[in-house]
Design a protein around this motif. Structure first.
Motif, PDB file in Angstrom:
ATOM      1  N   PHE A  20      -9.405  39.501  50.643  1.00  0.00           N
ATOM      2  CA  PHE A  20      -9.145  40.012  49.296  1.00  0.00           C
ATOM      3  C   PHE A  20      -8.806  38.835  48.375  1.00  0.00           C
ATOM      4  N   LEU A  21      -9.528  38.728  47.278  1.00  0.00           N
ATOM      5  CA  LEU A  21      -9.208  37.757  46.243  1.00  0.00           C
ATOM      6  C   LEU A  21      -8.798  38.540  45.001  1.00  0.00           C
ATOM      7  N   GLU A  22      -7.623  38.180  44.481  1.00  0.00           N
ATOM      8  CA  GLU A  22      -7.072  38.928  43.355  1.00  0.00           C
ATOM      9  C   GLU A  22      -7.133  38.114  42.080  1.00  0.00           C
ATOM     10  N   CYS A  23      -7.386  38.806  40.986  1.00  0.00           N
ATOM     11  CA  CYS A  23      -7.422  38.175  39.670  1.00  0.00           C
ATOM     12  C   CYS A  23      -6.643  39.068  38.705  1.00  0.00           C
ATOM     13  N   VAL A  24      -5.786  38.434  37.923  1.00  0.00           N
ATOM     14  CA  VAL A  24      -4.987  39.176  36.945  1.00  0.00           C
ATOM     15  C   VAL A  24      -5.115  38.500  35.586  1.00  0.00           C
ATOM     16  N   GLN A  25      -5.337  39.315  34.556  1.00  0.00           N
ATOM     17  CA  GLN A  25      -5.370  38.788  33.186  1.00  0.00           C
ATOM     18  C   GLN A  25      -4.339  39.535  32.332  1.00  0.00           C
ATOM     19  N   ASP A  26      -3.725  38.790  31.428  1.00  0.00           N
ATOM     20  CA  ASP A  26      -2.676  39.385  30.601  1.00  0.00           C
ATOM     21  C   ASP A  26      -3.126  39.539  29.152  1.00  0.00           C
ATOM     22  N   MET A  27      -4.447  39.651  28.943  1.00  0.00           N
ATOM     23  CA  MET A  27      -4.987  39.669  27.593  1.00  0.00           C
ATOM     24  C   MET A  27      -5.477  41.049  27.178  1.00  0.00           C
ATOM     25  N   ASP A  28      -5.248  42.052  28.036  1.00  0.00           N
ATOM     26  CA  ASP A  28      -5.676  43.415  27.737  1.00  0.00           C
ATOM     27  C   ASP A  28      -7.192  43.505  27.504  1.00  0.00           C
ATOM     28  N   PRO A  61     -24.546  40.181  44.725  1.00  0.00           N
ATOM     29  CA  PRO A  61     -23.471  41.070  45.176  1.00  0.00           C
ATOM     30  C   PRO A  61     -23.410  41.293  46.689  1.00  0.00           C
ATOM     31  N   GLU A  62     -24.451  40.875  47.400  1.00  0.00           N
ATOM     32  CA  GLU A  62     -24.522  41.191  48.833  1.00  0.00           C
ATOM     33  C   GLU A  62     -23.357  40.566  49.582  1.00  0.00           C
ATOM     34  N   GLY A  63     -22.691  41.392  50.385  1.00  0.00           N
ATOM     35  CA  GLY A  63     -21.564  40.907  51.187  1.00  0.00           C
ATOM     36  C   GLY A  63     -20.225  41.009  50.482  1.00  0.00           C
ATOM     37  N   TYR A  64     -20.263  41.487  49.235  1.00  0.00           N
ATOM     38  CA  TYR A  64     -19.047  41.603  48.431  1.00  0.00           C
ATOM     39  C   TYR A  64     -18.894  43.015  47.885  1.00  0.00           C
ATOM     40  N   SER A  65     -17.648  43.393  47.631  1.00  0.00           N
ATOM     41  CA  SER A  65     -17.366  44.580  46.845  1.00  0.00           C
ATOM     42  C   SER A  65     -16.208  44.245  45.914  1.00  0.00           C
ATOM     43  N   VAL A  66     -15.919  45.140  44.981  1.00  0.00           N
ATOM     44  CA  VAL A  66     -14.856  44.892  44.024  1.00  0.00           C
ATOM     45  C   VAL A  66     -14.050  46.162  43.812  1.00  0.00           C
ATOM     46  N   SER A  67     -12.878  45.969  43.243  1.00  0.00           N
ATOM     47  CA  SER A  67     -11.997  47.089  42.933  1.00  0.00           C
ATOM     48  C   SER A  67     -11.297  46.802  41.614  1.00  0.00           C
ATOM     49  N   ARG A  68     -11.280  47.805  40.731  1.00  0.00           N
ATOM     50  CA  ARG A  68     -10.570  47.677  39.459  1.00  0.00           C
ATOM     51  C   ARG A  68      -9.825  48.986  39.217  1.00  0.00           C
ATOM     52  N   GLU A  69      -8.612  49.027  39.738  1.00  0.00           N
ATOM     53  CA  GLU A  69      -7.786  50.234  39.615  1.00  0.00           C
ATOM     54  C   GLU A  69      -6.931  50.190  38.351  1.00  0.00           C
ATOM     55  N   LYS A  70      -6.594  48.980  37.913  1.00  0.00           N
ATOM     56  CA  LYS A  70      -5.822  48.800  36.692  1.00  0.00           C
ATOM     57  C   LYS A  70      -6.535  47.801  35.802  1.00  0.00           C
ATOM     58  N   LYS A  71      -6.328  47.923  34.517  1.00  0.00           N
ATOM     59  CA  LYS A  71      -7.062  47.113  33.556  1.00  0.00           C
ATOM     60  C   LYS A  71      -6.841  45.620  33.790  1.00  0.00           C
ATOM     61  N   GLU A  72      -5.639  45.239  34.160  1.00  0.00           N
ATOM     62  CA  GLU A  72      -5.317  43.826  34.248  1.00  0.00           C
ATOM     63  C   GLU A  72      -5.742  43.169  35.563  1.00  0.00           C
ATOM     64  N   ARG A  73      -6.153  43.947  36.536  1.00  0.00           N
ATOM     65  CA  ARG A  73      -6.388  43.397  37.868  1.00  0.00           C
ATOM     66  C   ARG A  73      -7.805  43.720  38.357  1.00  0.00           C
ATOM     67  N   PHE A  74      -8.470  42.680  38.852  1.00  0.00           N
ATOM     68  CA  PHE A  74      -9.839  42.833  39.360  1.00  0.00           C
ATOM     69  C   PHE A  74      -9.905  42.110  40.697  1.00  0.00           C
ATOM     70  N   SER A  75     -10.195  42.856  41.756  1.00  0.00           N
ATOM     71  CA  SER A  75     -10.178  42.294  43.099  1.00  0.00           C
ATOM     72  C   SER A  75     -11.585  42.127  43.640  1.00  0.00           C
ATOM     73  N   LEU A  76     -11.803  41.016  44.297  1.00  0.00           N
ATOM     74  CA  LEU A  76     -13.063  40.762  44.998  1.00  0.00           C
ATOM     75  C   LEU A  76     -12.792  40.881  46.489  1.00  0.00           C
ATOM     76  N   ILE A  77     -13.631  41.628  47.175  1.00  0.00           N
ATOM     77  CA  ILE A  77     -13.422  41.904  48.599  1.00  0.00           C
ATOM     78  C   ILE A  77     -14.619  41.408  49.390  1.00  0.00           C
ATOM     79  N   LEU A  78     -14.345  40.597  50.391  1.00  0.00           N
ATOM     80  CA  LEU A  78     -15.362  40.196  51.358  1.00  0.00           C
ATOM     81  C   LEU A  78     -15.163  41.085  52.564  1.00  0.00           C
ATOM     82  N   GLU A  79     -16.061  42.028  52.765  1.00  0.00           N
ATOM     83  CA  GLU A  79     -15.869  43.052  53.791  1.00  0.00           C
ATOM     84  C   GLU A  79     -15.790  42.445  55.191  1.00  0.00           C
ATOM     85  N   SER A  80     -16.619  41.464  55.471  1.00  0.00           N
ATOM     86  CA  SER A  80     -16.623  40.787  56.765  1.00  0.00           C
ATOM     87  C   SER A  80     -17.056  39.346  56.499  1.00  0.00           C
ATOM     88  N   ALA A  81     -16.064  38.483  56.351  1.00  0.00           N
ATOM     89  CA  ALA A  81     -16.340  37.124  55.882  1.00  0.00           C
ATOM     90  C   ALA A  81     -17.305  36.397  56.810  1.00  0.00           C
TER      91      ALA A  81
END
Lengths: 114, 114
Positions: A20-28, A61-81
């Motif tokens: 899981f790689l996490e990214c957070v922005q505080d700029m709305d 996109p192959e080999g990756y997925s993402v998740s954006r549950e909240k506006k400020e946070r965007f996660s990159l997921i490597l399902e099986s590195a």
């Protein structure tokens, strides 16, 4: 002052692990992007998100997925590195709806998959 | 496929000289053009943007845009060793004004020798 942060600067994982790689922005900002950068290949877009729970595939996109549950946070997921996912990963976020606005980048996560 | 092309270099110039970095793009609908500087191991940082034909100056940096020729360039006057970095050209097309999506060139490595 704009700010995009990423959870780790350096990460070492083993083949097959879920990463899981996490990214957070505080700029709305609505839009957030994940890139990988490799020598000789430049910046390549993996996924981007234009709203909460909305995502769109980029160029590799192959080999990756993402998740954006909240506006400020965007996660990159490597399902099986895998070793070919060893790279520098960069998150970016631009303001929307203006032709002159650009993307602000986080500091990057250098991922090594052994 | 929309493309942005840059000569990968390295471009080597002596200290005090003018460095000229060039970029061509394929999409005639492109509206905004950006130059990023990236030091080794760091994330890209914006140094210039331009969206009208002609020149735009900011300190030692001048961006030049010629939409008819689909050509954008960055001039660095009085080059300093601290300017040694990779310079990325990025383009935003009219169709991506709401998403903020950019297309990046592979970057040109500049070396300024003392």
């Amino acid at each position: 002052d704009v700010k995009v942060t990423q959870s780790s600067r350096y990460l070492v994982k083993r083949t097959g692990e879920k990463v899981f790689l996490e990214c957070v922005q505080d700029m709305d900002h609505e839009n957030m992007f994940w890139y990988r950068q490799d020598p000789g290949l430049g910046l390549r877009l993996i996924y981007f998100s234009y709203d909460v729970k909305m995502k769109e595939k980029g160029d590799i996109p192959e080999g990756y997925s993402v998740s954006r549950e909240k506006k400020e946070r965007f996660s990159l997921i490597l399902e099986s590195a895998s070793t070919n996912q060893t790279s520098m990963y960069l998150c970016a976020s631009p303001p929307a709806s203006s032709s002159t606005d650009t993307q602000y980048f986080g500091p990057g996560t250098r991922l090594t998959v052994l | 496929q929309k493309e942005v092309e840059q000569n990968s270099g390295p471009l080597s110039v002596p200290e005090g000289a003018i460095a000229s970095l060039n970029c061509t793009y394929s999409d005639r609908g492109s509206q905004s053009f950006f130059w990023y500087r990236q030091y080794s191991g760091k994330s890209p940082e914006l140094i210039m943007f331009i969206y009208s034909n002609g020149d735009k100056e900011d300190g030692r940096f001048t961006a030049q845009l010629n939409k008819a020729s689909q050509y954008v360039s960055l001039l660095i006057r009085d080059s300093q060793p601290s300017d040694s970095a990779t310079y990325l050209c990025a383009v935003k097309s009219d169709g991506s004004s709401n998403t903020g999506k950019l297309i990046f060139g592979q970057g040109t490595t500049l070396q300024v020798k003392p």
